[in-house]
Design an enzyme around this catalytic site. Structure first.
Site, PDB file in Angstrom:
ATOM      1  N   ASP A 151       0.822  -1.231   0.000  1.00  0.00           N
ATOM      2  CA  ASP A 151       0.000   0.000   0.000  1.00  0.00           C
ATOM      3  C   ASP A 151       0.843   1.262   0.000  1.00  0.00           C
ATOM      4  O   ASP A 151       0.423   2.314   0.495  1.00  0.00           O
ATOM      5  CB  ASP A 151      -0.937   0.063   1.229  1.00  0.00           C
ATOM      6  CG  ASP A 151      -1.809  -1.163   1.360  1.00  0.00           C
ATOM      7  OD1 ASP A 151      -2.263  -1.660   0.311  1.00  0.00           O
ATOM      8  OD2 ASP A 151      -2.033  -1.621   2.491  1.00  0.00           O
ATOM      9  N   HIS A 178      -4.138  -1.667  -6.219  1.00  0.00           N
ATOM     10  CA  HIS A 178      -3.281  -0.567  -6.662  1.00  0.00           C
ATOM     11  C   HIS A 178      -4.158   0.606  -7.099  1.00  0.00           C
ATOM     12  O   HIS A 178      -4.828   0.529  -8.122  1.00  0.00           O
ATOM     13  CB  HIS A 178      -2.380  -1.028  -7.813  1.00  0.00           C
ATOM     14  CG  HIS A 178      -1.380  -2.060  -7.396  1.00  0.00           C
ATOM     15  ND1 HIS A 178      -0.520  -2.669  -8.269  1.00  0.00           N
ATOM     16  CD2 HIS A 178      -1.095  -2.584  -6.181  1.00  0.00           C
ATOM     17  CE1 HIS A 178       0.255  -3.522  -7.603  1.00  0.00           C
ATOM     18  NE2 HIS A 178      -0.091  -3.494  -6.334  1.00  0.00           N
TER      19      HIS A 178
HETATM   20  P1  GDP Z   1      -0.336   0.321  -3.900  1.00  0.00           P
HETATM   21  O1  GDP Z   1      -1.071  -0.943  -3.652  1.00  0.00           O
HETATM   22  O2  GDP Z   1       1.101   0.280  -3.512  1.00  0.00           O
HETATM   23  O3  GDP Z   1      -0.526   0.833  -5.297  1.00  0.00           O
HETATM   24  O4  GDP Z   1      -0.986   1.405  -2.909  1.00  0.00           O
HETATM   25  P2  GDP Z   1      -2.546   1.611  -2.582  1.00  0.00           P
HETATM   26  O5  GDP Z   1      -3.226   2.029  -3.806  1.00  0.00           O
HETATM   27  O6  GDP Z   1      -3.080   0.437  -1.865  1.00  0.00           O
HETATM   28  O7  GDP Z   1      -2.471   2.747  -1.480  1.00  0.00           O
HETATM   29  C1  GDP Z   1      -1.998   4.004  -1.737  1.00  0.00           C
HETATM   30  C2  GDP Z   1      -3.111   5.018  -1.437  1.00  0.00           C
HETATM   31  O8  GDP Z   1      -2.543   6.296  -1.273  1.00  0.00           O
HETATM   32  C3  GDP Z   1      -4.118   5.161  -2.555  1.00  0.00           C
HETATM   33  O9  GDP Z   1      -5.369   5.475  -2.021  1.00  0.00           O
HETATM   34  C4  GDP Z   1      -3.571   6.344  -3.356  1.00  0.00           C
HETATM   35  O10 GDP Z   1      -4.561   7.042  -4.110  1.00  0.00           O
HETATM   36  C5  GDP Z   1      -3.055   7.198  -2.252  1.00  0.00           C
HETATM   37  N1  GDP Z   1      -1.905   8.033  -2.603  1.00  0.00           N
HETATM   38  C6  GDP Z   1      -0.786   7.665  -3.261  1.00  0.00           C
HETATM   39  N2  GDP Z   1       0.096   8.677  -3.276  1.00  0.00           N
HETATM   40  C7  GDP Z   1      -0.473   9.696  -2.588  1.00  0.00           C
HETATM   41  C8  GDP Z   1      -0.035  11.002  -2.213  1.00  0.00           C
HETATM   42  O11 GDP Z   1       1.068  11.439  -2.504  1.00  0.00           O
HETATM   43  N3  GDP Z   1      -0.900  11.751  -1.462  1.00  0.00           N
HETATM   44  C9  GDP Z   1      -2.126  11.308  -1.102  1.00  0.00           C
HETATM   45  N4  GDP Z   1      -2.906  12.117  -0.373  1.00  0.00           N
HETATM   46  N5  GDP Z   1      -2.567  10.091  -1.424  1.00  0.00           N
HETATM   47  C10 GDP Z   1      -1.744   9.297  -2.160  1.00  0.00           C
END
Ligand code: GDP
Length: 426
Positions: free
Chosen positions: A12, A40
């Site tokens: 995440d 993701h």
């Molecule tokens: P992944 O599985 O590694 O792709 O990550 P996830 O999607 O599960 O979790 C990352 C969360 O953080 C998601 O809801 C993204 O939209 C959010 N996100 C990612 N980068 C940023 C950021 O720089 N700022 C904010 N506020 N949210 C972010």
């Protein structure tokens, strides 16, 4: 130039948004492990998405997206995801998506078994997403599933599936006292889902070999993070596959490819979903505020994520085992409310400071050594140049960079594709 985008911590971290961003510079994006348990998140001009199985390069027209042989290929999950994208105007053709004929199929009983075992474990459960991943990988290594390519000869596929079903019914009924499967149940699953994925199935090793020969750039996308790797993570609170970049060429079907860059994605604070030791975990009001500010709820399950301070020992370990050459530090904007920001700079085991990240079973006994860095207390979401960040934000980034021993080349300040500061040239 081939690149892997991997998680450094517990998952995440924001890998999906990084792949969506940089996929424009690559001809191929490959998912090499894990399955429909991924979530993701991608926010771009098409909308907001939580991708589970599809590679996050799927929004870039002209990019070939591959599901490699290391993936837990769940046809039901994949068909549903393809339908969700179609509803939002993104049609996925066999030009956009290629499924390895050597990817093993996640079979209908894998999800049942996941659920049944978590229920049996009761308060000792592992915190599975119940997508069938652990039963799937166990069966893959027991050679009790089928390869996607076998669907091309449907009669022999049916026969082989029937044999596995008989064996699996012994477990479902005998061990768990559950209902078994019939061939009619499986016919429905074949018709509804397997037949739909057939057009995407091909020899992706041949395809990737040709891409490599033509010097096409390949981007490898991992699921979860280093600490969830089956061999190097916090076993048994890991996933059942290798999340490390070193596995990418194998799980992609391109063992001949060399990875030039490993972008390790790290969140500006820690989060962890499910069970298991989490040394820097916050509690009470402190945790509640950070969870709300960061919207820390699982993209696949909606479960509230556990939150904690940035963890230097865990992150430095993740950087090492991933072989990261560059870091993307995400969600910096979330920390803007804090007066002072906790950072864990070491672990104490029985009150003695230890070196690095310990053996998994010792983690339960570790306590964090925390220091506090000054907060910046200002909105940074519109900043796009590193130099424009407040002094305290730069100090936070540079402190982490120095302690984890890897350059931070990207800093994200919001969830959308362009909410990013590129720091490559510093
Ligand atoms: P992944 O599985 O590694 O792709 O990550 P996830 O999607 O599960 O979790 C990352 C969360 O953080 C998601 O809801 C993204 O939209 C959010 N996100 C990612 N980068 C940023 C950021 O720089 N700022 C904010 N506020 N949210 C972010």
């Amino acid at each position: 130039m081939n690149t892997a985008v991997v998680g450094i911590n517990w998952g995440d971290e924001g890998k999906g948004r990084m792949v969506d961003l940089i996929a424009r510079d690559y001809e191929v994006v490959v998912r090499y492990q894990g399955g429909g348990n991924a979530g993701h998140s991608v926010v771009n001009e098409h909308g907001s998405f939580a991708l589970h199985l599809l590679p996050s390069g799927i929004f870039r027209r002209g990019v070939i997206n591959v599901l490699g042989n290391g993936v837990a290929l769940d046809p039901e999950n994949l068909c549903k995801e393809i339908d969700v994208l179609k509803e939002k105007g993104i049609d996925i053709t066999s030009k956009d998506l290629k499924i390895s004929e050597r990817a093993s199929l996640l079979l209908p009983w894998h999800k049942d078994l996941d659920e049944l075992e978590e229920k049996r474990l009761n308060d000792k459960k592992y915190g599975s997403t119940k997508q069938g991943i652990a039963p799937f990988y166990s069966d893959k290594y027991q050679k009790k599933t089928l390869l996607c390519g076998q669907l091309k000869d449907i009669d022999s596929f049916r026969k082989h599936l029937g044999e596995i079903m008989e064996w699996k019914n012994l477990v479902l009924k005998g061990v768990y006292g559950a209902k078994g499967y019939t061939m009619e149940d499986l016919e429905e699953w074949i018709d509804k889902y397997c037949m739909r994925i057939l057009p995407y199935i091909c020899d992706t090793t041949k395809l990737l070999q040709e891409c490599a020969r033509q010097d096409k750039k390949i981007l490898f996308e991992a699921q979860l993070g280093a600490l969830r790797d089956i061999d190097f993570g916090i076993y048994p609170y890991t996933t059942s596959s290798n999340t490390l970049a070193a596995y990418a060429p194998i799980g992609s079907g391109a063992p001949f490819v060399k990875i030039d860059e490993v972008i390790g994605v790290v969140k500006a604070y820690s989060t962890c979903v499910g069970e298991g030791p989490f040394v820097t975990e916050m509690s009470g009001e402190e945790a509640k505020i950070l969870r709300e500010q960061g919207s820390e709820y699982g993209a696949k399950t909606g479960r509230p994520r556990r939150v904690g301070a940035f963890d230097i020992p865990a992150t430095a370990y993740g950087v090492k085992v991933q072989g990261a050459t560059n870091i993307a530090l995400t969600k910096m904007d979330i920390l803007s409310y804090m007066d002072k920001i906790p950072v864990c700079v070491g672990y104490l085991l029985e009150e003695k400071k230890i070196d690095g990240f310990p053996f998994p079973s010792l983690l339960e006994k570790c306590r964090p050594e925390l220091i506090y860095l000054k907060g910046w207390k200002t909105d940074i979401r519109d900043i796009r140049e590193y130099e424009d960040l407040p002094k305290e934000a730069k100090e936070y980034i540079e402190f982490i960079e120095e302690r984890i021993g890897c350059h931070i080349g990207y800093i994200s300040v919001g969830p959308s594709r362009d909410d990013i500061i590129m720091r490559e040239n510093i």
